[in-house]
Design an enzyme around this catalytic site. Structure first.
Site, PDB file in Angstrom:
ATOM      1  N   ASN A   1    -107.354 138.630 -52.200  1.00 49.01           N
ATOM      2  CA  ASN A   1    -107.244 137.174 -52.116  1.00 49.01           C
ATOM      3  C   ASN A   1    -105.865 136.789 -52.638  1.00 49.01           C
ATOM      4  O   ASN A   1    -105.613 136.852 -53.837  1.00 49.01           O
ATOM      5  CB  ASN A   1    -108.351 136.526 -52.967  1.00 49.01           C
ATOM      6  CG  ASN A   1    -108.197 135.019 -53.068  1.00 49.01           C
ATOM      7  OD1 ASN A   1    -107.419 134.417 -52.319  1.00 49.01           O
ATOM      8  ND2 ASN A   1    -108.929 134.410 -53.987  1.00 49.01           N
ATOM      9  N   TRP A   2    -105.002 136.387 -51.726  1.00 46.57           N
ATOM     10  CA  TRP A   2    -103.613 136.100 -52.119  1.00 46.57           C
ATOM     11  C   TRP A   2    -103.440 134.710 -52.734  1.00 46.57           C
ATOM     12  O   TRP A   2    -102.336 134.385 -53.196  1.00 46.57           O
ATOM     13  CB  TRP A   2    -102.686 136.240 -50.908  1.00 46.57           C
ATOM     14  CG  TRP A   2    -102.570 137.654 -50.419  1.00 46.57           C
ATOM     15  CD1 TRP A   2    -103.121 138.773 -50.987  1.00 46.57           C
ATOM     16  CD2 TRP A   2    -101.837 138.101 -49.272  1.00 46.57           C
ATOM     17  NE1 TRP A   2    -102.777 139.883 -50.252  1.00 46.57           N
ATOM     18  CE2 TRP A   2    -101.991 139.500 -49.203  1.00 46.57           C
ATOM     19  CE3 TRP A   2    -101.072 137.450 -48.293  1.00 46.57           C
ATOM     20  CZ2 TRP A   2    -101.405 140.265 -48.192  1.00 46.57           C
ATOM     21  CZ3 TRP A   2    -100.492 138.198 -47.284  1.00 46.57           C
ATOM     22  CH2 TRP A   2    -100.665 139.602 -47.241  1.00 46.57           C
ATOM     23  N   LYS A   3    -104.481 133.903 -52.666  1.00 48.47           N
ATOM     24  CA  LYS A   3    -104.394 132.536 -53.199  1.00 48.47           C
ATOM     25  C   LYS A   3    -103.144 131.851 -52.605  1.00 48.47           C
ATOM     26  O   LYS A   3    -102.792 132.136 -51.464  1.00 48.47           O
ATOM     27  CB  LYS A   3    -104.382 132.568 -54.736  1.00 48.47           C
ATOM     28  CG  LYS A   3    -105.549 133.421 -55.263  1.00 48.47           C
ATOM     29  CD  LYS A   3    -105.766 133.323 -56.741  1.00 48.47           C
ATOM     30  CE  LYS A   3    -106.929 134.232 -57.115  1.00 48.47           C
ATOM     31  NZ  LYS A   3    -107.314 134.113 -58.520  1.00 48.47           N
TER      32      LYS A   3
ATOM     33  N   HIS B   1    -114.855 129.883 -53.930  1.00 52.90           N
ATOM     34  CA  HIS B   1    -114.099 130.528 -55.015  1.00 52.90           C
ATOM     35  C   HIS B   1    -114.115 129.593 -56.230  1.00 52.90           C
ATOM     36  O   HIS B   1    -114.105 128.364 -56.070  1.00 52.90           O
ATOM     37  CB  HIS B   1    -112.650 130.798 -54.564  1.00 52.90           C
ATOM     38  CG  HIS B   1    -111.908 131.669 -55.533  1.00 52.90           C
ATOM     39  ND1 HIS B   1    -111.341 131.159 -56.678  1.00 52.90           N
ATOM     40  CD2 HIS B   1    -111.668 132.992 -55.541  1.00 52.90           C
ATOM     41  CE1 HIS B   1    -110.783 132.157 -57.351  1.00 52.90           C
ATOM     42  NE2 HIS B   1    -110.967 133.276 -56.685  1.00 52.90           N
TER      43      HIS B   1
ATOM     44  N   GLU C   1    -111.862 128.662 -58.095  1.00 53.76           N
ATOM     45  CA  GLU C   1    -110.754 127.694 -58.097  1.00 53.76           C
ATOM     46  C   GLU C   1    -111.080 126.503 -57.189  1.00 53.76           C
ATOM     47  O   GLU C   1    -110.697 125.365 -57.476  1.00 53.76           O
ATOM     48  CB  GLU C   1    -109.445 128.403 -57.692  1.00 53.76           C
ATOM     49  CG  GLU C   1    -108.963 129.302 -58.827  1.00 53.76           C
ATOM     50  CD  GLU C   1    -108.203 130.537 -58.413  1.00 53.76           C
ATOM     51  OE1 GLU C   1    -107.715 130.614 -57.274  1.00 53.76           O
ATOM     52  OE2 GLU C   1    -108.104 131.465 -59.250  1.00 53.76           O
TER      53      GLU C   1
ATOM     54  N   GLU D   1    -117.358 136.764 -59.822  1.00 51.87           N
ATOM     55  CA  GLU D   1    -116.067 136.669 -60.504  1.00 51.87           C
ATOM     56  C   GLU D   1    -116.211 135.817 -61.759  1.00 51.87           C
ATOM     57  O   GLU D   1    -116.197 134.578 -61.680  1.00 51.87           O
ATOM     58  CB  GLU D   1    -115.032 136.001 -59.585  1.00 51.87           C
ATOM     59  CG  GLU D   1    -114.768 136.758 -58.314  1.00 51.87           C
ATOM     60  CD  GLU D   1    -113.406 136.388 -57.734  1.00 51.87           C
ATOM     61  OE1 GLU D   1    -112.587 137.297 -57.586  1.00 51.87           O
ATOM     62  OE2 GLU D   1    -113.155 135.203 -57.463  1.00 51.87           O
TER      63      GLU D   1
ATOM     64  N   GLY E   1    -107.219 136.348 -63.506  1.00 51.77           N
ATOM     65  CA  GLY E   1    -105.810 136.140 -63.803  1.00 51.77           C
ATOM     66  C   GLY E   1    -105.482 136.216 -65.294  1.00 51.77           C
ATOM     67  O   GLY E   1    -104.387 135.843 -65.708  1.00 51.77           O
TER      68      GLY E   1
ATOM     69  N   SER F   1    -109.257 140.384 -62.599  1.00 51.05           N
ATOM     70  CA  SER F   1    -108.315 141.355 -63.169  1.00 51.05           C
ATOM     71  C   SER F   1    -108.618 142.799 -62.764  1.00 51.05           C
ATOM     72  O   SER F   1    -108.497 143.712 -63.575  1.00 51.05           O
ATOM     73  CB  SER F   1    -108.252 141.212 -64.696  1.00 51.05           C
ATOM     74  OG  SER F   1    -107.790 139.910 -65.037  1.00 51.05           O
TER      75      SER F   1
ATOM     76  N   GLY G   1    -104.275 138.939 -58.199  1.00 53.74           N
ATOM     77  CA  GLY G   1    -102.894 139.321 -58.513  1.00 53.74           C
ATOM     78  C   GLY G   1    -102.466 140.689 -58.001  1.00 53.74           C
ATOM     79  O   GLY G   1    -101.395 140.819 -57.383  1.00 53.74           O
TER      80      GLY G   1
HETATM   81  P1  13P Z   1    -107.193 138.297 -60.392  1.00 51.75           P
HETATM   82  O1  13P Z   1    -107.444 139.663 -59.771  1.00 51.75           O
HETATM   83  O2  13P Z   1    -105.770 137.877 -60.326  1.00 51.75           O
HETATM   84  O3  13P Z   1    -107.819 138.192 -61.735  1.00 51.75           O
HETATM   85  O4  13P Z   1    -107.975 137.243 -59.445  1.00 51.75           O
HETATM   86  C1  13P Z   1    -109.302 137.430 -59.158  1.00 51.75           C
HETATM   87  C2  13P Z   1    -109.699 136.462 -58.102  1.00 51.75           C
HETATM   88  O5  13P Z   1    -109.865 135.292 -58.359  1.00 51.75           O
HETATM   89  C3  13P Z   1    -109.861 136.960 -56.736  1.00 51.75           C
HETATM   90  O6  13P Z   1    -110.492 136.026 -55.931  1.00 51.75           O
END
Ligand code: 13P
Length: 257
Positions: free
Chosen positions: A10-12, A100, A102, A172, A178, A218, A240
């Site tokens: 997931n590149w966000k 998600h 977020e 998650e 993150g 993470s 990430g």
């Molecule tokens: P990180 O791997 O950066 O912690 O992000 C996890 C995430 O939200 C994937 O959707």
């Protein structure tokens, strides 16, 4: 029933379409055909990159699955700034992340909205990756399990057994996203087992045996092996570390570590 692992990047809101092309080319170069046989690999770039990545995947016959990070639930209409699921399906998108944390925390998505999106993604013959997970405060107050249970029950409400058996749920924990903090493999396994038990209760044993459950938060080359060795963890949703093709390839190739 054996479930094929699925590891998703997931590149966000990272990587413009030039950077996206480079990253996918490099990932393709790093991965071997054995890797795709062992693991479903998906990338979820921002919307503006999807057409470029679709073309690249098609031209080079890559086995990387194309994914999106979100969509609207309606097919069309006066929804300024939104993208319809049918538009993604036309770009050969196969997987869509839905709900998600977020989106839930920053953009107010409720379980009801998530449920509508899950249904719309399936109606367009794509696979939802439905996310769930608790905040640190909820975990500390002992509310984590109840929250995740509610998210899974409400997010998957009204779906057939067959639909549930074919989709992906990503657990998650928000405090692990993150932050560099990962849930211990035991805690991640415990919650993923809980998700499967909730699916069994709501949709039956076949749905529970088929649904693939990812852990996210993470995930790195250094912790993927232990996570993947857990019974109820069928894959990872990587943020990430998926932005870098070398790191993401190393995660996908956890079998070789
Ligand atoms: P990180 O791997 O950066 O912690 O992000 C996890 C995430 O939200 C994937 O959707």
């Amino acid at each position: 029933m054996s479930r094929k692992p699925i590891i998703s990047g997931n590149w966000k809101m990272h990587h413009n379409h030039f950077e996206a092309i480079q990253t996918v080319q490099k990932l393709h170069y790093r991965l071997e055909s054995d890797d795709y046989e062992a693991v479903d690999v998906t990338v979820h770039p921002p919307f503006t990159d999807i057409r470029s990545i679709q073309t690249l995947i098609e031209a080079d016959k890559m086995k990387i699955g194309l994914g999106a990070q979100n969509c609207h639930w309606e097919e069309k209409g006066a929804f300024t700034g939104e993208v319809a699921p049918g538009m993604l399906a036309k770009l050969d998108v196969q997987y869509v992340i839905v709900g998600h944390s977020e989106r839930r925390e920053l953009f107010g998505e409720t379980d009801e909205v998530v449920n509508k999106k899950v249904k719309a993604v399936i109606a367009n013959k794509m696979t939802p990756i439905m996310c769930c997970g608790e905040t640190l405060e909820e975990r500390e107050q002992g509310e984590a399990e109840a929250k995740v249970e509610r998210q899974v029950r409400e997010g998957l409400a009204g779906l057939s057994k067959q639909m549930v058996a074919n989709l992906v749920v990503a657990y998650e924990p928000i405090w692990a996203i993150g932050t560099g903090k990962t849930a211990t493999a035991e805690d991640a396994e415990a919650m993923c087992a809980k998700v499967r038990a909730v699916v069994a209760d709501a949709h039956g044993a076949d749905a529970a045996a088929g649904v693939r459950i990812q852990y996210g938060g993470s995930v790195k080359p250094g912790n993927i092996v232990e996570l993947m060795s857990q019974t109820d963890i069928d894959g990872a949703l990587v943020g990430g570390a998926s932005l870098d093709a070398d790191q993401f390839a190393a995660i996908v190739q956890y079998r070789n570590h």
